[in-house]
Design an enzyme around this catalytic site. Structure first.
Site, PDB file in Angstrom:
ATOM      1  N   GLU A   1      -5.138  -3.099  10.008  1.00 59.98           N
ATOM      2  CA  GLU A   1      -6.288  -1.824  10.094  1.00 59.98           C
ATOM      3  C   GLU A   1      -7.279  -1.970   9.051  1.00 59.98           C
ATOM      4  O   GLU A   1      -6.753  -2.669   7.775  1.00 59.98           O
ATOM      5  CB  GLU A   1      -5.616  -0.741   9.990  1.00 59.98           C
ATOM      6  CG  GLU A   1      -6.312   0.496   9.952  1.00 59.98           C
ATOM      7  CD  GLU A   1      -5.483   1.830  10.046  1.00 59.98           C
ATOM      8  OE1 GLU A   1      -4.260   1.745  10.562  1.00 59.98           O
ATOM      9  OE2 GLU A   1      -5.977   2.724   9.282  1.00 59.98           O
TER      10      GLU A   1
ATOM     11  N   GLU B   1     -12.514   6.671   4.713  1.00 61.66           N
ATOM     12  CA  GLU B   1     -11.684   7.747   4.642  1.00 61.66           C
ATOM     13  C   GLU B   1     -12.229   8.891   3.682  1.00 61.66           C
ATOM     14  O   GLU B   1     -12.291   8.546   2.492  1.00 61.66           O
ATOM     15  CB  GLU B   1     -10.422   7.709   4.724  1.00 61.66           C
ATOM     16  CG  GLU B   1      -9.571   6.794   5.936  1.00 61.66           C
ATOM     17  CD  GLU B   1      -8.396   6.625   6.114  1.00 61.66           C
ATOM     18  OE1 GLU B   1      -7.678   7.432   6.449  1.00 61.66           O
ATOM     19  OE2 GLU B   1      -7.838   5.875   4.806  1.00 61.66           O
TER      20      GLU B   1
END
Length: 419
Positions: free
Chosen positions: A166, A171
């Site tokens: 990932e 974020e």
């Protein structure tokens, strides 16, 4: 708090069957904040500028919508279908809206859902291996908000997470309005053990106040993160402590806005609803993958070019700065294997060196780490093995000045434009 990203994603009703991960804060290395994004000698492989009538859903040829809740992270939202929480605004934006509502009696892991939002991905529609991956967005604000732009290995259905890998491009958790995070996750470094760093705006500015461009430059054996063209971290297999690098295969893109969860915490009385993640553009560009072609100049200090001395294709020929003249000695191909090629050979760090001041030369292409380069959106050309930048020696713009590698500093003698 245990494993903030591992507790984040659930298996949703979509082709990908995606799981999760998250962000860890690390040190950062700044670069030139005025640098423009994206190397010129690149082809656009994916782009969505979200043009269309207000209220319409996203382009189904590019995106699929995931639906459901997420017990693994204790998130509070229910991801809805169609254009209920993800719609175009008619002004060239995708708007993902988180609302405090439950119009259809959605049921979540904790009972009747309190919030709705949206999550979309390109699984089954678009994947990429390497390239410059970016999104220009304005994020929401408020306690409990958790927007993300990220990627998962396309083999997740076969190998599971975290073996799929990932890459979190961006974020944000609402209690940090001035900071975003970039992280990688893989086997043995997932969840709270993910490897990453945070980037903060100066003077207490909030990311929710304006659009910003969040990007990674992804090449064999390196991933480099930037915000608005400013590089803040670079990761290579050397950062993994012997664990497996799982980032040399196709990945797909994901955009979502979560509400609540272990990492951001739940909304509270200070959180206003609705909140919106506004996406202006998502784009993926990649260098020439042919390994051949006529190539393009690489311009640097004083507008001069990266040049093979005397146009000599022999192994060990010096690579230098010189007036741009359009000859084959100045035509470089950015190849998908991470090499920079001219005269049929590769840009090579002499003697496989990693120290400041190690010269570069022309050499037969060997596939070695001393011939791998990342051309970043901030106009750095980086050798990931050394974690150093292509540099004009002594900042000297005279013809014939030797090129070398040096610790990246963001100075003019380390800035390059391809094309």
């Amino acid at each position: 708090m245990d494993s903030p990203r591992l507790l984040r994603r659930c298996l949703l009703a979509a082709l990908s069957g995606v799981l999760v991960a998250s962000a860890a804060v690390g040190t950062s290395a700044a670069a030139d904040p005025t640098a423009a994004p994206a190397a010129a000698a690149a082809a656009v492989t994916f782009q969505d500028t979200f043009d269309g009538p207000a209220g319409s859903a996203v382009d189904s040829s590019k995106w699929q919508i995931e639906t459901g809740d997420n017990v693994n992270n204790h998130e509070r939202q229910y991801y809805t279908s169609g254009n209920k929480n993800a719609a175009l605004d008619g002004q060239g934006h995708l708007v993902i809206t988180a609302r405090k509502e439950n119009p259809s009696n959605y049921q979540c892991w904790y009972g009747t859902c309190q919030y709705t939002s949206a999550r979309l991905n390109t699984s089954g529609k678009f994947t990429t291996t390497y390239g410059h991956v970016e999104a220009r967005m304005k994020i929401p604000r408020g306690q409990g908000m958790w927007p993300a732009f990220w990627m998962l290995g396309n083999d997740i259905g076969q190998v599971g997470w975290p073996a799929s890998g990932e890459i979190d491009v961006m974020e944000n958790v609402g209690f940090e309005p001035s900071t975003v995070h970039g992280t990688i996750h893989g086997p043995g470094y997932s969840g709270s053990g993910g490897i990453g760093a945070g980037y903060s705006l100066p003077n207490g500015q909030a990311f929710a106040d304006a659009f910003h461009t969040f990007a990674v430059d992804w090449a064999p054996d390196s991933i480099t993160w930037s915000v608005d063209g400013t590089v803040y971290q670079r990761r290579t297999p050397a950062d993994l402590g012997g664990r497996t690098w799982v980032f040399d295969k196709p990945f797909f893109l994901i955009l979502n806005l979560a509400v609540g969860g272990y990492w951001p915490g739940d909304p509270d009385g200070s959180t206003a609803f609705p909140q919106q993640l506004v996406v202006d553009e998502v784009k993926v560009t990649t260098g020439d993958s042919s390994g051949g072609g006529t190539g393009a100049p690489i311009r640097g200090l004083a507008g001069k070019c990266v040049d093979v001395a005397g146009a000599n294709p022999a192994n060990g020929t010096a690579v230098q700065l010189y007036d741009c003249n359009g000859t084959a000695a100045q035509k470089w191909t950015v190849s998908s294997d991470g090499t920079l090629r001219a005269l049929g050979k590769c840009l090579d760090v002499t003697g496989n060196g990693t120290a400041d001041g190690t010269t570069v030369q022309l050499w037969d292409c060997t596939g070695g780490p001393n011939q791998k380069w990342t051309v970043t959106g901030a106009h750095d050309i980086v050798n990931p093995q050394a974690d150093k930048c292509l540099d004009v020696k002594d900042n000297n713009s005279a013809n014939g000045t030797r090129l070398q590698i040096w610790t990246c500093s963001g100075t003019a003698n380390q800035k390059w434009t391809v094309g």
